[in-house]
Design an enzyme around this catalytic site. Structure first.
Site, mmCIF file in Angstrom:
data_model
loop_
_atom_site.group_PDB
_atom_site.id
_atom_site.type_symbol
_atom_site.label_atom_id
_atom_site.label_comp_id
_atom_site.label_asym_id
_atom_site.label_seq_id
_atom_site.Cartn_x
_atom_site.Cartn_y
_atom_site.Cartn_z
ATOM 1 N N ASP A 157 0.866 -1.171 0.000
ATOM 2 C CA ASP A 157 0.000 0.000 0.000
ATOM 3 C C ASP A 157 0.914 1.235 0.000
ATOM 4 O OD1 ASP A 157 -2.137 1.696 -0.042
ATOM 5 O OD2 ASP A 157 -3.217 0.737 1.593
HETATM 6 C C1 NOJ Z 1 -3.948 4.022 0.005
HETATM 7 C C2 NOJ Z 1 -5.131 3.117 0.045
HETATM 8 O O1 NOJ Z 1 -5.144 2.395 1.264
HETATM 9 C C3 NOJ Z 1 -5.185 2.132 -1.113
HETATM 10 O O2 NOJ Z 1 -6.388 1.424 -1.037
HETATM 11 C C4 NOJ Z 1 -5.033 2.874 -2.412
HETATM 12 O O3 NOJ Z 1 -5.198 1.995 -3.489
HETATM 13 C C5 NOJ Z 1 -3.689 3.542 -2.408
HETATM 14 N N1 NOJ Z 1 -3.655 4.523 -1.320
HETATM 15 C C6 NOJ Z 1 -3.374 4.228 -3.732
HETATM 16 O O4 NOJ Z 1 -4.095 5.369 -3.875
#
Ligand code: NOJ
Length: 764
Positions: A296
């Site tokens: 993430d």
């Molecule tokens: C953080 C989020 O938790 C995730 O779900 C997302 O895809 C990413 N950022 C990218 O934006």
């Protein structure tokens, strides 16, 4: 030029591979082997740092129409891109920008390996579908798949080839803002929806220009953050992980999802990003997942504040060894992995495995054949915002609406001769219905409730705001200086209500009050909306309450007093049209709640498939010593699976084909569903079981089947479900999935609070 170099290398080595294959490999292995050989032919050309480069994903760092970055972080990223040290980009969209960056990767790097472009296409790109939780309320797998396919086609037309969706986290705590992004609280429903979404995004052919890679996230446990506070600690048993959290991930993997995303949270003391148990043991070994895992955002470096890694280099070592293949925006891999290999802390074979997984997916997307295949200006122009997409998102929006309560025959509304007052800031809002994750959609592009209602011209409509919904209005910044107490609009709202035959109040949360980072400690109506509701109700009790929200809300007063309540979530671009069509009965509501609605925030986490406890009830009514609250009931306000219709459905004749079955056997469960009304409608018939005694304690009910049945007025139909060994399997005390012999109950009905029940035995 560079592109043709690598293309030639791939062709030559594949030709060799193919000739060998005809001699040695079995026919079924042919495609896989061919692909693997193509991948290896590229990998063999790469230096260690180029391989590491494939594991590096950067956020868009440069406005491509402006000058190239000369200093700072952007300049470093630009430099890395030109050196072939970037494998993927996120948050770059639009054919022009994607093409420009792809051109650098393909024409300016030594090997010309194309980039993958990722984006959070969570519920649509520009044409926005209902938030995923709302779509889950449709229980309509065909409509959900279609919605994902629309999102994929639109996203692929703007140069994208990867979405960070679906989020398949089973969520039980409505305080957590991201419940809006998933399919709710149930592993069975969640698994079916995970598959529908993966199939919708990825289609039958990943190399087609209307499909994109899906990503099952967040692996794992993210939704179980303590107290529902986003990013908080997660500490749960293996049984909960296996029986509740893993199933939708496993279903996505089995459905062929090509990527997984790990998660921000720690799980039982180990950050998920650094968890070899999750990524290597469960995902890659037990489930045989051969796609790749992306971290993430910055989650590799977040292992430092977690207190797990001492610095970014250590974090990179832990993450790659744990099986996290691609680094989203931590820069930890590109900065440290080469050195870590040299020091022997990371094996080159580990880097090869990660790079191989990523290259393979690039081949599957067809990027080595044509890196610009997603970059067609003409397709972009003719695809984005197509009428067909609007029709599709309207269809799923109608199906996502849940009729929670309908008394006094208030709904459906009469189509003429009525004075209708519409009250509430959300009724006229054209941005909030787009929800939390619609980063490419423009503000003010949703059809508002007022606009939708105005399309029905037979009634006299007035609109009064009444009060604001307190909210910060930007995607990333939370404004705190919003006036939450202004009641100056109340008198006008009350006056309008007095003059009306029916009042439609649109209240709830703004689209940006749920989503990432939007946990709430209170799940009531924000601001002064509850007071507005009560004042208006005093003036005219004929209130239809239309809720817009991204999570279950606790609204006991409304349930007790308001005659008609419609759960309309955030329904996307066509929101107002969908709501109007349901209120006027042009669509007969068919949605069912995918999450329990509590009476009070203090009941959370509240979910239907809970355990019984040793003290579920007490015979003496005055006793305190049983599992309950002294100031609140145990029961929910609206149970999981609840949802009414303008038709009246009746269940009868629950029958089992036998009282028991054994290994490889099965039982048929049948029930008669009757539409005892003059209106045709659809009902989601739900099958639950209870395993009475287990080697570990079992939930009081578990959804094991559902079917959407459409019935004409007064029509009846027999609905049949099959129960076999698979249906009753769970992760037992033996630490494996198996069916245990014993007694079971079976329930069938229109919600998790069903009343028809019978029983059977499984014998071994
Ligand atoms: C953080 C989020 O938790 C995730 O779900 C997302 O895809 C990413 N950022 C990218 O934006």
């Amino acid at each position: 030029m560079k592109h043709s170099f690598i293309y030639l290398a791939v062709c030559v080595s594949v030709a060799v591979a193919c000739s060998k294959q005809t001699l040695q490999a079995p026919v079924t292995m042919k495609t896989t082997n061919l692909l693997d050989r193509k991948v290896d032919s590229v990998l063999n050309l790469m230096t260690l740092s180029e391989k590491v480069g494939q594991l590096n994903q950067y956020n868009g760092f440069w406005d491509i129409t402006g000058p190239t970055p000369k200093e700072g972080q952007a300049a470093k990223k630009y430099d890395d891109l030109k050196k072939g040290l970037v494998g993927s980009m996120l948050n770059v969209k639009g054919v022009k920008d994607v093409r420009a960056l792809q051109k650098i990767a393909v024409e300016e790097t030594r090997l010309g390996i194309p980039l993958i472009f990722g984006f959070d296409v969570i519920h649509g790109y520009k044409t926005i579908s209902p938030i995923p939780l709302a779509e889950a309320a449709s229980w309509d797998l065909v409509a959900i798949k279609k919605s994902a396919a629309i999102a994929a086609e639109e996203a692929a037309a703007v140069g994208l080839n990867w979405t960070f969706a679906p989020m398949v986290d089973v969520a039980r705590d409505a305080r957590w803002g991201r419940v809006m992004e998933g399919a709710g609280e149930d592993p069975f429903l969640g698994s079916k929806i995970a598959v529908a979404r993966v199939q919708g995004f990825q289609g039958m052919d990943l190399a087609a220009t209307n499909t994109i890679l899906a990503c099952a996230k967040h692996f794992a446990g993210y939704a179980f953050a303590e107290s529902g506070r986003d990013y908080n600690t997660v500490d749960i048993s293996e049984s909960v992980l296996q029986n509740t959290i893993f199933p939708p991930f496993k279903a996505a993997a089995d459905a062929g999802v090509r990527t997984f995303m790990n998660s921000f949270n720690e799980l039982n003391g180990v950050p998920a990003t650094g968890s070899a148990y999750l990524q290597r043991e469960i995902l890659k070994k037990d489930w045989n997942f051969d796609g790749f895992v992306v971290s993430d955002w910055g989650s590799i470096n977040e292992m430092i504040p977690h207190g797990f890694a001492k610095d970014s280099r250590h974090a990179a070592e832990l993450a790659i060894n744990a099986g996290s293949d691609m680094d989203m925006e931590s820069s930890a891999y590109v900065d440290h992995l080469v050195q870590l290999v040299k020091e022997g802390k990371v094996k080159e074979a580990t880097i090869n495995d990660a790079a191989r997984r990523i290259l393979k997916v690039k081949f599957e997307l067809g990027l080595f054949d044509d890196p610009y295949k997603y970059c067609d200006e003409n397709r972009e122009k003719t695809t984005v915002g197509k009428q067909e997409f609007h029709d599709g998102v309207l269809d799923v929006a109608k199906k996502s609406i849940v009729l929670l309560k309908n008394e006094k025959n208030l709904l459906p509304l009469q189509k003429s001769g009525q004075k209708i007052a519409i009250i509430g800031a959300l009724a006229a809002d054209k941005t909030s219905p787009l929800g939390s994750w619609r980063i490419a959609a423009d503000d003010n592009t949703a059809v508002s409730v007022v606009e939708g209602m105005q399309k029905y011209t037979g009634n006299q409509i007035t609109y009064v705001k009444g009060a604001d919904v307190a909210v910060g209005r930007t995607q990333f910044i939370w404004e705190t200086n919003i006036n939450m107490t202004d009641k100056s609009g109340f008198p006008e709202a009350v006056a309008a209500a007095k003059k009306a035959d029916v009042v439609v109040m649109v209240l709830g949360e703004h689209g940006l009050q749920s989503g990432e980072g939007r946990s709430r400690a209170n799940i009531d109506l924000p601001g002064v909306q509850q007071e507005l509701l009560e004042e208006v109700y005093k003036a005219n009790p004929n209130v239809v309450l239309v809720l817009n929200n991204g999570r279950p809300l606790a609204l006991p007063w409304a349930d007790e007093n308001i005659p008609a309540i419609v759960e309309a979530w955030q329904l996307g671009t066509q929101s107002g049209n969908a709501i109007a069509q349901v209120l006027y009965g042009d669509y007969n509501p068919s949605g069912k709640l995918p999450m329990t609605f509590p009476r009070s925030v203090g009941q959370l986490p509240l979910y239907y498939n809970a355990k019984n406890t040793g003290r579920p009830t007490m015979n003496e009514p005055e006793s305190v010593f049983w599992s309950h609250f002294i100031d609140e009931k145990n029961t929910p306000l609206y149970p999981f699976g609840h949802g009414l219709s303008y038709s009246k459905f009746e269940y009868s004749d629950l029958k089992l084909s036998a009282n028991s079955f054994g290994v490889n056997g099965k039982i048929e469960v049948s029930v008669t569903l009757k539409n005892n009304s003059k209106i045709a409608g659809k009902e989601v018939v739900q099958l639950y079981i209870r395993d009475l005694i287990g080697s570990t304690t079992r939930p009081i009910k578990e959804l094991k089947g559902f079917e959407m049945i459409e019935l004409q007025a007064n029509e009846s139909k027999k609905v049949i479900f099959t129960i076999d060994e698979k249906t009753i399997e769970y992760f037992t005390a033996n630490r494996k999935w198996e069916a245990e012999a014993g007694d079971f109950k079976v329930f069938v009905g229109g919600s998790s609070a069903t009343v028809l029940e019978s029983s059977f035995q499984f014998v071994k």
